[in-house]
Design a protein around this motif. Sequence first.
Motif, short mmCIF file in Angstrom:
data_model
loop_
_atom_site.label_atom_id
_atom_site.label_comp_id
_atom_site.label_asym_id
_atom_site.label_seq_id
_atom_site.Cartn_x
_atom_site.Cartn_y
_atom_site.Cartn_z
N GLY A 1 0.94 -1.44 0.04
CA GLY A 1 -0.03 -0.05 0.09
C GLY A 1 0.79 1.05 -0.22
N PHE A 2 0.52 2.24 0.99
CA PHE A 2 0.80 3.82 0.71
C PHE A 2 2.27 3.82 0.60
N GLY A 3 3.06 3.50 1.49
CA GLY A 3 4.62 3.55 1.46
C GLY A 3 5.09 2.93 0.03
N ASP A 4 4.64 1.92 -0.53
CA ASP A 4 5.07 1.23 -1.64
C ASP A 4 4.55 1.98 -3.11
N ASN A 5 3.69 2.75 -2.80
CA ASN A 5 3.05 3.30 -4.06
C ASN A 5 4.24 4.41 -4.60
N ALA A 6 5.07 4.76 -3.88
CA ALA A 6 6.45 5.46 -4.64
C ALA A 6 7.02 4.94 -5.56
N ARG A 7 7.08 3.47 -5.33
CA ARG A 7 7.59 2.81 -6.34
C ARG A 7 6.99 2.91 -7.95
N VAL A 8 5.53 2.94 -7.55
CA VAL A 8 4.90 3.17 -8.90
C VAL A 8 4.94 4.54 -9.61
N LEU A 9 5.08 5.51 -8.47
CA LEU A 9 5.23 6.88 -9.12
C LEU A 9 6.57 6.97 -9.57
N LYS A 10 7.52 6.38 -9.20
CA LYS A 10 9.05 6.61 -9.93
C LYS A 10 8.73 5.99 -11.21
#
Length: 105
Positions: free
Chosen positions: A4-13
């Motif tokens: 979830g939330f914390g790992d969404n930065a991976r997708v945004l990258k």
Amino acid sequence: MWNGFGDNARVLKWVCERIDGKGKFQDTAIGYLPTADAIDMKGYADDNKRSASEVAAVMATLTSVDKEGWKKEIAAVAESYDQFGSKMPHVLKAKLAEITAALNK
């Protein structure tokens, strides 16, 4: 599958990499998706007590298209459009038809 939330930065990258023309992608019936190895998963396995092969399997699932599931979803969306009658923008109906045709290939 996804924390979830914390790992969404991976997708945004990955999204930013795509904008820069560098992110790996696959063209699917529902549009462009990252390839199974496109999202930076460094540290994920250790942080979540998963093996690299487990992470790879999860990413393969997340970046695949369940055609039968999408066909059901598209049918539900089309049904929801009925309530708008002639007020529904043609371009939205056309996009649904395009996705439906791609799913049926």
